[in-house]
Design a protein around this motif. Structure first.
Motif, PDB file in Angstrom:
ATOM      1  N   ALA A   1       4.916   0.131  -3.272  1.00 24.70           N
ATOM      2  CA  ALA A   1       5.736   1.262  -2.848  1.00 24.70           C
ATOM      3  C   ALA A   1       6.278   1.050  -1.432  1.00 24.70           C
ATOM      4  CB  ALA A   1       4.926   2.547  -2.919  1.00 24.70           C
ATOM      5  N   GLU A   2       5.452   0.444  -0.581  1.00 24.61           N
ATOM      6  CA  GLU A   2       5.887   0.166   0.784  1.00 24.61           C
ATOM      7  C   GLU A   2       7.058  -0.828   0.796  1.00 24.61           C
ATOM      8  OE1 GLU A   2       4.203  -2.009   4.846  1.00 24.61           O
ATOM      9  OE2 GLU A   2       2.819  -1.459   3.232  1.00 24.61           O
ATOM     10  N   ILE A   3       6.952  -1.878  -0.030  1.00 25.62           N
ATOM     11  CA  ILE A   3       8.034  -2.869  -0.106  1.00 25.62           C
ATOM     12  C   ILE A   3       9.314  -2.221  -0.625  1.00 25.62           C
ATOM     13  CG2 ILE A   3       8.800  -4.982  -1.250  1.00 25.62           C
ATOM     14  CD1 ILE A   3       6.810  -5.476   0.948  1.00 25.62           C
ATOM     15  N   GLN A   4       9.207  -1.362  -1.626  1.00 29.79           N
ATOM     16  CA  GLN A   4      10.382  -0.676  -2.157  1.00 29.79           C
ATOM     17  C   GLN A   4      11.040   0.212  -1.095  1.00 29.79           C
ATOM     18  OE1 GLN A   4       8.666   1.220  -5.675  1.00 29.79           O
ATOM     19  NE2 GLN A   4       9.746  -0.243  -6.988  1.00 29.79           N
ATOM     20  N   ALA A   5      10.212   0.882  -0.279  1.00 25.17           N
ATOM     21  CA  ALA A   5      10.754   1.724   0.793  1.00 25.17           C
ATOM     22  C   ALA A   5      11.466   0.878   1.836  1.00 25.17           C
ATOM     23  CB  ALA A   5       9.625   2.532   1.434  1.00 25.17           C
ATOM     24  N   ARG A   6      10.908  -0.279   2.150  1.00 26.96           N
ATOM     25  CA  ARG A   6      11.550  -1.169   3.128  1.00 26.96           C
ATOM     26  C   ARG A   6      12.869  -1.711   2.574  1.00 26.96           C
ATOM     27  NH1 ARG A   6       7.080  -5.366   5.159  1.00 26.96           N
ATOM     28  NH2 ARG A   6       8.869  -6.052   6.414  1.00 26.96           N
ATOM     29  N   ILE A   7      12.903  -2.015   1.301  1.00 19.01           N
ATOM     30  CA  ILE A   7      14.157  -2.475   0.686  1.00 19.01           C
ATOM     31  C   ILE A   7      15.222  -1.387   0.771  1.00 19.01           C
ATOM     32  CG2 ILE A   7      15.237  -3.074  -1.517  1.00 19.01           C
ATOM     33  CD1 ILE A   7      12.724  -4.611  -2.241  1.00 19.01           C
TER      34      ILE A   7
ATOM     35  N   MET B   1      -2.850  -2.063  -4.446  1.00 20.52           N
ATOM     36  CA  MET B   1      -1.657  -2.872  -4.691  1.00 20.52           C
ATOM     37  C   MET B   1      -0.423  -2.002  -4.948  1.00 20.52           C
ATOM     38  SD  MET B   1      -1.178  -5.955  -7.427  1.00 20.52           S
ATOM     39  CE  MET B   1      -2.607  -6.788  -6.743  1.00 20.52           C
ATOM     40  N   ALA B   2      -0.645  -0.858  -5.608  1.00 21.12           N
ATOM     41  CA  ALA B   2       0.470   0.055  -5.877  1.00 21.12           C
ATOM     42  C   ALA B   2       1.067   0.570  -4.580  1.00 21.12           C
ATOM     43  CB  ALA B   2       0.000   1.211  -6.748  1.00 21.12           C
ATOM     44  N   ASP B   3       0.178   0.835  -3.591  1.00 22.73           N
ATOM     45  CA  ASP B   3       0.674   1.301  -2.294  1.00 22.73           C
ATOM     46  C   ASP B   3       1.518   0.231  -1.618  1.00 22.73           C
ATOM     47  OD1 ASP B   3      -0.654   3.654  -2.699  1.00 22.73           O
ATOM     48  OD2 ASP B   3      -2.419   3.085  -1.503  1.00 22.73           O
ATOM     49  N   ARG B   4       1.072  -1.017  -1.739  1.00 23.08           N
ATOM     50  CA  ARG B   4       1.815  -2.133  -1.154  1.00 23.08           C
ATOM     51  C   ARG B   4       3.180  -2.275  -1.825  1.00 23.08           C
ATOM     52  NH1 ARG B   4       3.395  -5.309   2.878  1.00 23.08           N
ATOM     53  NH2 ARG B   4       3.596  -7.503   2.301  1.00 23.08           N
TER      54      ARG B   4
ATOM     55  N   SER C   1      -2.750  -7.664 -13.573  1.00 21.51           N
ATOM     56  CA  SER C   1      -3.962  -6.846 -13.429  1.00 21.51           C
ATOM     57  C   SER C   1      -4.095  -5.855 -14.571  1.00 21.51           C
ATOM     58  CB  SER C   1      -3.945  -6.111 -12.088  1.00 21.51           C
ATOM     59  OG  SER C   1      -3.935  -7.023 -11.009  1.00 21.51           O
ATOM     60  N   GLU C   2      -2.953  -5.252 -14.957  1.00 23.98           N
ATOM     61  CA  GLU C   2      -2.993  -4.284 -16.063  1.00 23.98           C
ATOM     62  C   GLU C   2      -3.387  -4.966 -17.372  1.00 23.98           C
ATOM     63  OE1 GLU C   2       0.822  -2.509 -16.093  1.00 23.98           O
ATOM     64  OE2 GLU C   2       0.507  -1.322 -14.259  1.00 23.98           O
ATOM     65  N   ILE C   3      -2.858  -6.188 -17.601  1.00 24.70           N
ATOM     66  CA  ILE C   3      -3.199  -6.911 -18.821  1.00 24.70           C
ATOM     67  C   ILE C   3      -4.687  -7.259 -18.845  1.00 24.70           C
ATOM     68  CG2 ILE C   3      -2.838  -9.091 -20.068  1.00 24.70           C
ATOM     69  CD1 ILE C   3       0.084  -8.966 -19.190  1.00 24.70           C
ATOM     70  N   ILE C   4      -5.194  -7.713 -17.693  1.00 32.08           N
ATOM     71  CA  ILE C   4      -6.621  -8.050 -17.608  1.00 32.08           C
ATOM     72  C   ILE C   4      -7.472  -6.822 -17.876  1.00 32.08           C
ATOM     73  CG2 ILE C   4      -8.443  -8.778 -16.027  1.00 32.08           C
ATOM     74  CD1 ILE C   4      -6.408 -10.633 -14.715  1.00 32.08           C
ATOM     75  N   GLU C   5      -7.082  -5.670 -17.324  1.00 37.13           N
ATOM     76  CA  GLU C   5      -7.845  -4.442 -17.540  1.00 37.13           C
ATOM     77  C   GLU C   5      -7.810  -4.039 -19.011  1.00 37.13           C
ATOM     78  OE1 GLU C   5      -6.327  -1.485 -14.954  1.00 37.13           O
ATOM     79  OE2 GLU C   5      -7.058  -2.450 -13.113  1.00 37.13           O
ATOM     80  N   LEU C   6      -6.638  -4.181 -19.652  1.00 33.80           N
ATOM     81  CA  LEU C   6      -6.530  -3.820 -21.081  1.00 33.80           C
ATOM     82  C   LEU C   6      -7.400  -4.737 -21.931  1.00 33.80           C
ATOM     83  CD1 LEU C   6      -2.693  -3.110 -21.374  1.00 33.80           C
ATOM     84  CD2 LEU C   6      -4.554  -1.445 -21.539  1.00 33.80           C
ATOM     85  N   CYS C   7      -7.380  -6.023 -21.615  1.00 34.87           N
ATOM     86  CA  CYS C   7      -8.196  -6.976 -22.371  1.00 34.87           C
ATOM     87  C   CYS C   7      -9.674  -6.674 -22.194  1.00 34.87           C
ATOM     88  CB  CYS C   7      -7.892  -8.396 -21.950  1.00 34.87           C
ATOM     89  SG  CYS C   7      -6.223  -8.969 -22.433  1.00 34.87           S
ATOM     90  N   ALA C   8     -10.063  -6.368 -20.931  1.00 29.90           N
ATOM     91  CA  ALA C   8     -11.466  -6.055 -20.662  1.00 29.90           C
ATOM     92  C   ALA C   8     -11.882  -4.785 -21.415  1.00 29.90           C
ATOM     93  CB  ALA C   8     -11.685  -5.885 -19.163  1.00 29.90           C
ATOM     94  N   GLY C   9     -10.977  -3.818 -21.450  1.00 33.78           N
ATOM     95  CA  GLY C   9     -11.292  -2.565 -22.160  1.00 33.78           C
ATOM     96  C   GLY C   9     -11.441  -2.817 -23.661  1.00 33.78           C
TER      97      GLY C   9
ATOM     98  N   ALA D   1       6.862 -10.552  -6.869  1.00 34.97           N
ATOM     99  CA  ALA D   1       5.522 -11.139  -6.925  1.00 34.97           C
ATOM    100  C   ALA D   1       4.464 -10.048  -7.060  1.00 34.97           C
ATOM    101  CB  ALA D   1       5.273 -11.972  -5.674  1.00 34.97           C
ATOM    102  N   LEU D   2       4.637  -8.954  -6.297  1.00 30.70           N
ATOM    103  CA  LEU D   2       3.673  -7.850  -6.382  1.00 30.70           C
ATOM    104  C   LEU D   2       3.711  -7.193  -7.758  1.00 30.70           C
ATOM    105  CD1 LEU D   2       4.127  -6.149  -2.886  1.00 30.70           C
ATOM    106  CD2 LEU D   2       2.119  -7.382  -3.700  1.00 30.70           C
TER     107      LEU D   2
END
Length: 280
Positions: A6-12, A1-4, A266-274, A258-259
């Motif tokens: 970064a791609e959107i930012q480059a297109r902008i 998702m991070a790559d996606r 996703s980061e919040i879910i990972e922190l909660c799971a941890g 949205a991304l």
């Protein structure tokens, strides 16, 4: 998702750079059109002045009673097309009028227009570059006069017509076709009866020389109208492109948000799971 993301930012970033280019081109086209438009009234007045002089000089000229030749006229057509791209269908409209005229000799002014003509299977007899500055238009008119009079002297043509773009509204440019030669001196005759002017040249010679000056004035005027029309067409094309770019940037910005929201979720879910794993 991070790559996606970064791609959107480059297109902008790329679209933003394109927006800057389009904005600059739009500004240049607007400045050129405004400058040319400010000179049209003076050029038209010059043409009327020369036409009035022809009318007065023709008062003393003796009509040629020799029967005219029965050979059909051979037409030289000067077509003012676009010099550069990004002008929409400007050149195509001019070339449509050229195809309808079917001249014996075709002079295309404008590098881009000449290229489009060849793509259509139309081979010009001569080509010329449309200047990017109004100061060079008189020199262009002079070269066209020399070219046309050379063909007249050689008997290659006997008639001159011009096709050019003229702005008919704020959002439309129409192709206009006018006849320049042979010169109808009757339409320049003064409405009131006047005495022939005092001249040092025979009236017929004076009319002939004034006719050449009138052709120069007519080509200057049509070149200026074409210059303004081309830049107006480019201005509208760049305005449409800018609107499309702005819409594209809006869409990309919404996608980026949205991304980014998905990444945060996703980061919040990972922190909660941890945290849950640490407690257990």
């Amino acid at each position: 998702m991070a790559d996606r993301h970064a791609e959107i930012q480059a297109r902008i970033a790329n679209v933003t750079q394109l927006q800057a280019v389009v904005t600059a081109m739009r500004g240049i086209a607007a400045a050129r059109a405004q400058h040319g438009r400010s000179l049209l009234s003076a050029i038209d007045a010059y043409g009327r002045l020369v036409g009035g002089a022809i009318g007065r000089a023709a008062v003393g000229a003796t009509a040629d009673e020799t029967p005219a030749a029965s050979a059909p006229p051979r037409t030289a057509l000067v077509a003012f097309c676009a010099e550069e791209g990004f002008a929409g269908a400007f050149s195509e409209h001019i070339l449509d009028a050229v195809a309808a005229a079917a001249p014996e000799a075709l002079i295309i002014v404008g590098t881009r227009g000449a290229a489009i003509a060849r793509e259509r299977g139309i081979e010009p007899t001569h080509t010329a570059v449309m200047p990017s500055h109004v100061d060079a238009l008189p020199a262009l008119a002079t070269s066209l006069v020399d070219m046309v009079y050379g063909m007249l002297a050689e008997g290659e043509v006997s008639r001159l017509e011009v096709v050019f773009g003229r702005q008919v509204s704020d959002s439309a440019v129409a192709a206009e076709r006018i006849s320049v030669l042979p010169l109808d001196t009757a339409r320049f005759r003064p409405q009131k009866r006047t005495e022939p002017p005092l001249t040092t040249l025979p009236p017929a010679v004076l009319v002939e020389r004034l006719a050449a000056e009138y052709v120069f004035a007519a080509l200057c005027a049509t070149a200026m109208h074409a210059y303004v029309a081309e830049n107006d067409a480019r201005l509208r094309a760049m305005a449409a492109a800018r609107n499309n770019i702005e819409q594209r940037l809006t869409d990309l910005s919404m996608t980026e948000k949205a991304l980014r929201q998905e990444e945060i979720t996703s980061e919040i879910i990972e922190l909660c799971a941890g945290a849950e794993a640490a407690r257990s």
